[in-house]
Design a protein around this motif. Structure first.
Motif, PDB file in Angstrom:
ATOM      1  N   VAL A 184       0.848  -1.194   0.000  1.00 24.45           N
ATOM      2  CA  VAL A 184       0.000   0.000   0.000  1.00 24.45           C
ATOM      3  C   VAL A 184       0.885   1.245   0.000  1.00 24.45           C
ATOM      4  O   VAL A 184       1.856   1.311   0.752  1.00 24.45           O
ATOM      5  N   PRO A 185       0.587   2.241  -0.840  1.00 27.11           N
ATOM      6  CA  PRO A 185       1.385   3.476  -0.841  1.00 27.11           C
ATOM      7  C   PRO A 185       1.438   4.101   0.550  1.00 27.11           C
ATOM      8  O   PRO A 185       0.437   4.145   1.267  1.00 27.11           O
ATOM      9  N   VAL A 186       2.598   4.586   0.923  1.00 32.43           N
ATOM     10  CA  VAL A 186       2.811   5.132   2.263  1.00 32.43           C
ATOM     11  C   VAL A 186       2.088   6.468   2.407  1.00 32.43           C
ATOM     12  O   VAL A 186       2.139   7.317   1.517  1.00 32.43           O
ATOM     13  N   LEU A 187       1.405   6.660   3.526  1.00 26.63           N
ATOM     14  CA  LEU A 187       0.745   7.935   3.810  1.00 26.63           C
ATOM     15  C   LEU A 187       1.721   8.905   4.455  1.00 26.63           C
ATOM     16  O   LEU A 187       1.892  10.034   4.005  1.00 26.63           O
ATOM     17  N   LEU A 188       2.362   8.467   5.538  1.00 27.44           N
ATOM     18  CA  LEU A 188       3.318   9.295   6.271  1.00 27.44           C
ATOM     19  C   LEU A 188       4.649   8.557   6.337  1.00 27.44           C
ATOM     20  O   LEU A 188       4.836   7.682   7.189  1.00 27.44           O
ATOM     21  N   PRO A 189       5.581   8.874   5.444  1.00 29.19           N
ATOM     22  CA  PRO A 189       6.850   8.134   5.389  1.00 29.19           C
ATOM     23  C   PRO A 189       7.621   8.136   6.701  1.00 29.19           C
ATOM     24  O   PRO A 189       8.336   7.188   7.010  1.00 29.19           O
ATOM     25  N   GLU A 190       7.476   9.212   7.485  1.00 27.83           N
ATOM     26  CA  GLU A 190       8.249   9.311   8.722  1.00 27.83           C
ATOM     27  C   GLU A 190       7.649   8.497   9.863  1.00 27.83           C
ATOM     28  O   GLU A 190       8.276   8.334  10.911  1.00 27.83           O
ATOM     29  N   ALA A 191       6.444   7.989   9.688  1.00 20.70           N
ATOM     30  CA  ALA A 191       5.786   7.225  10.748  1.00 20.70           C
ATOM     31  C   ALA A 191       6.387   5.825  10.831  1.00 20.70           C
ATOM     32  O   ALA A 191       6.413   5.089   9.851  1.00 20.70           O
TER      33      ALA A 191
END
Length: 290
Positions: free
Chosen positions: A36-43
């Motif tokens: 699934v495409p990442v929503l918040l990469p830093e999470a």
């Protein structure tokens, strides 16, 4: 069932057969979520499946109050800002995927936050800082206090809960929206939320930017409820991403500094970010060419 149909058909299931989904389904689900495409990469978040018996290791009191299901989708990570939105985003992808395969799901939430191996952590970390576990390994991270119960429904699911009309959650004129924006917002409108509160609001700019807002109630605004409203917002964004993939649209989530003032209609609303839409002819989403 196709993803589009599953998105519209998904509803909460609270009664399950004892049959455990076979290992292939479990592996396929986790692989799907991994793509699934990442929503918040830093999470920093990890996803796993737990059996009902495993819940008592993490929630020894609360597990007895949960819907009993063969499996639970659980998330490990910190409760940093927007983390619950990230959890909702991934879990909604899971819920739609499960619906398409004849399985049901329902959120179980409102737990007190617990950490694994608390007796060991206590020796190194002051109890006042339990929410900051930067130096522990993956197995010692927090189980986030929201899990998705899942399994085969014991009986036919009820119809999805009634949702607000699109014009009720828009801060801008619905007549100015093109079909792509309308399809994304219609998908977001169908997302689940605690007590069906539907706390989301949107403002659209130039049919390319969707500004996301959340309404904070005047009563019962304690941390657990705040977390669950953010989780619901993540579910709405998950539905958006699924619809975007089906329509060949790439989404990028971020923030803008010069946000338009929407006047009285945005009173008591909090800005959570902006979605940038980009139409593409072909892209790889969830391992499928669209």
């Amino acid at each position: 069932m196709e993803l589009f149909d599953a998105l519209r058909a998904r509803t909460s299931v609270r009664s399950y057969l004892s049959k455990v989904p076979d290992n292939d389904i479990q592996v396929d689900l986790l692989n799907y979520l991994n793509n699934v495409p990442v929503l918040l990469p830093e999470a920093d978040i990890s996803i796993e499946l737990l059996a009902y018996e495993d819940l008592f290791d993490y929630f020894p009191v609360e597990a007895n109050q949960m819907v009993k299901a063969p499996l639970y989708l659980a998330f490990r990570g910190s409760l940093d800002l927007y983390q619950m939105m990230n959890v909702g985003y991934y879990a909604q992808h899971a819920a739609i995927w499960l619906t398409g395969r004849g399985l049901g799901s329902v959120w179980q939430s409102g737990f007190k936050i617990r950490k694994l191996q608390e007796d060991e952590i206590m020796e190194e970390i002051n109890s006042a800082n339990w929410d900051i576990l930067d130096n522990v390994n993956e197995e010692e991270k927090t189980i986030i206090p929201a899990v998705l119960a899942l399994g085969y429904p014991k009986k036919k699911a009820k119809k999805p809960a009634r949702k607000k009309k699109l014009k009720q959650i828009l801060l801008t004129d619905v007549k100015e929206l093109n079909n792509n924006v309308l399809s994304l917002l219609e998908a977001a409108r169908l997302a689940p939320s605690e007590y069906n509160a539907q706390p989301w609001y949107y403002a659209v700019e130039d049919n390319k930017l969707i500004h996301v807002f959340i309404k904070e109630p005047q009563m019962f605004n304690f941390p657990q409820r705040q977390n669950m409203r953010q989780l619901a917002m993540g579910c709405a964004l998950g539905n958006m991403e699924i619809m975007a993939a089906l329509r060949g649209i790439r989404l990028e989530y971020g923030f803008v500094d010069d946000l338009t003032d929407y006047g009285q209609s945005s009173k008591n609303l909090y800005y959570l970010g902006t979605i940038l839409m980009e139409k593409v002819y072909k892209q790889m989403m969830f391992g499928i060419d669209y």
